[in-house]
Scaffold this motif. Structure first.
Motif, PDB file in Angstrom:
ATOM      1  N   VAL A  64       5.603   5.678  -0.298  1.00 49.94           N
ATOM      2  CA  VAL A  64       4.211   6.104  -0.127  1.00 49.94           C
ATOM      3  C   VAL A  64       3.351   4.916   0.294  1.00 49.94           C
ATOM      4  O   VAL A  64       2.482   5.023   1.172  1.00 49.94           O
ATOM      5  CB  VAL A  64       3.670   6.719  -1.440  1.00 49.94           C
ATOM      6  N   TYR A  65       3.596   3.748  -0.311  1.00 52.70           N
ATOM      7  CA  TYR A  65       2.826   2.549   0.012  1.00 52.70           C
ATOM      8  C   TYR A  65       3.205   1.970   1.373  1.00 52.70           C
ATOM      9  O   TYR A  65       2.479   1.133   1.914  1.00 52.70           O
ATOM     10  CB  TYR A  65       3.024   1.490  -1.073  1.00 52.70           C
ATOM     11  N   MET A  66       4.337   2.420   1.934  1.00 57.75           N
ATOM     12  CA  MET A  66       4.765   1.939   3.246  1.00 57.75           C
ATOM     13  C   MET A  66       4.194   2.772   4.390  1.00 57.75           C
ATOM     14  O   MET A  66       4.378   2.439   5.560  1.00 57.75           O
ATOM     15  CB  MET A  66       6.297   1.939   3.324  1.00 57.75           C
ATOM     16  N   LEU A  67       3.495   3.853   4.057  1.00 58.01           N
ATOM     17  CA  LEU A  67       2.873   4.693   5.076  1.00 58.01           C
ATOM     18  C   LEU A  67       1.700   3.957   5.710  1.00 58.01           C
ATOM     19  O   LEU A  67       1.196   2.974   5.149  1.00 58.01           O
ATOM     20  CB  LEU A  67       2.378   5.999   4.444  1.00 58.01           C
ATOM     21  N   PRO A  68       1.224   4.429   6.874  1.00 56.87           N
ATOM     22  CA  PRO A  68      -0.027   3.879   7.429  1.00 56.87           C
ATOM     23  C   PRO A  68      -1.122   3.964   6.366  1.00 56.87           C
ATOM     24  O   PRO A  68      -1.169   4.942   5.606  1.00 56.87           O
ATOM     25  CB  PRO A  68      -0.314   4.805   8.612  1.00 56.87           C
ATOM     26  N   PRO A  69      -1.989   2.961   6.271  1.00 58.24           N
ATOM     27  CA  PRO A  69      -2.980   2.895   5.187  1.00 58.24           C
ATOM     28  C   PRO A  69      -3.781   4.181   4.963  1.00 58.24           C
ATOM     29  O   PRO A  69      -4.015   4.569   3.819  1.00 58.24           O
ATOM     30  CB  PRO A  69      -3.897   1.752   5.635  1.00 58.24           C
ATOM     31  N   SER A  70      -4.186   4.853   6.061  1.00 55.36           N
ATOM     32  CA  SER A  70      -4.998   6.061   5.890  1.00 55.36           C
ATOM     33  C   SER A  70      -4.210   7.156   5.174  1.00 55.36           C
ATOM     34  O   SER A  70      -4.712   7.797   4.252  1.00 55.36           O
ATOM     35  CB  SER A  70      -5.483   6.569   7.252  1.00 55.36           C
ATOM     36  N   GLN A  71      -2.954   7.371   5.587  1.00 53.59           N
ATOM     37  CA  GLN A  71      -2.144   8.415   4.963  1.00 53.59           C
ATOM     38  C   GLN A  71      -1.677   8.007   3.581  1.00 53.59           C
ATOM     39  O   GLN A  71      -1.604   8.830   2.671  1.00 53.59           O
ATOM     40  CB  GLN A  71      -0.934   8.756   5.842  1.00 53.59           C
ATOM     41  N   SER A  72      -1.385   6.725   3.400  1.00 52.77           N
ATOM     42  CA  SER A  72      -0.961   6.245   2.082  1.00 52.77           C
ATOM     43  C   SER A  72      -2.044   6.504   1.046  1.00 52.77           C
ATOM     44  O   SER A  72      -1.758   6.986  -0.064  1.00 52.77           O
ATOM     45  CB  SER A  72      -0.652   4.749   2.149  1.00 52.77           C
TER      46      SER A  72
END
Length: 223
Positions: A64-72
């Protein structure tokens, strides 16, 4: 242990309806659940509640933390939101099953059957307690570097999950089976008919709302 609740069927309909309403909110929040495990994929709350091992749970949270910042940020907010809404849904869900078992117990002819259903009713408090522990455990684990518990501790956590779901499912299955028997054999109270209709309407409305909830998929957006 005896407990007097006035107009139990009305209280049941109220709790059941609130549970369905909160379930809709949690379903909407669940549409934001994404993690990155080599590729971006969706997951559900059950994937972290019933992860096969500590590593799988840690990988989902790290992803989850590796997602793009907006989606994370959206996913983290949605996970925490669903767990907090679950605290509100718990008394409605376990209270509904408690009242269902208690009502069936009162209709039973033998003391043994009455005691069995009352035990199932009060066991819902155990399931509720386990659910609270589970949510707190998961909220603590949601951080960029979740600490994996030892295998024995995680096995104990999974056993707690199995017991929780077992208590609820046995209570619901036995109560619904007994109610169906009462209706088929004609041993039901005419006064309960309006409440049965209310429950059916609540379920139909719940399913109708679920159908019209927009299905978001960021995987399609990224293609």
């Amino acid at each position: 242990m005896s407990l007097t609740i006035h107009n139990e069927l009305f209280v049941f309909c109220l709790l059941f309806g609130l549970m369905l309403l909160l379930s809709i909110v949690m379903t909407i929040l669940g549409s934001e659940f994404y993690t990155k495990d080599v590729v971006i994929r969706k997951f559900s709350i059950f994937d972290i509640e019933l992860a096969a091992n500590p590593l799988e749970l840690a990988n989902i949270i790290k992803g989850v933390y590796m997602l793009p910042p907006s989606q994370s940020g959206k996913t983290l907010k949605a996970i925490r939101g669903q767990l907090f809404f679950d605290f509100l849904a718990m008394p409605c869900a376990y209270g509904s099953v408690f009242l269902l078992c208690k009502k069936v117990a009162e209709r039973m002819d033998t003391p043994l059957a009455q005691q069995a259903f009352m035990i199932l009713a009060w066991l819902q408090l155990v399931a509720w307690l386990f659910d609270i522990v589970e949510n707190i455990y998961l909220l603590v684990k949601i951080n960029p570097d979740p600490i994996m518990p030892s295998r024995p501790i995680y096995t104990l956590y999974l056993m707690m999950e199995v017991v929780k779901w077992g208590i609820v499912l046995v209570g619901v299955a036995c109560s619904v089976s007994a109610i169906c028997y009462f209706w088929l054999s004609g041993h039901y109270s005419p006064g309960s008919v309006p409440y049965i209709i209310i429950v059916i309407v609540e379920v139909i409305l719940f399913l109708a709302v679920l159908i019209f909830i927009p299905k978001k998929n960021i995987l399609d957006e990224n293609q």
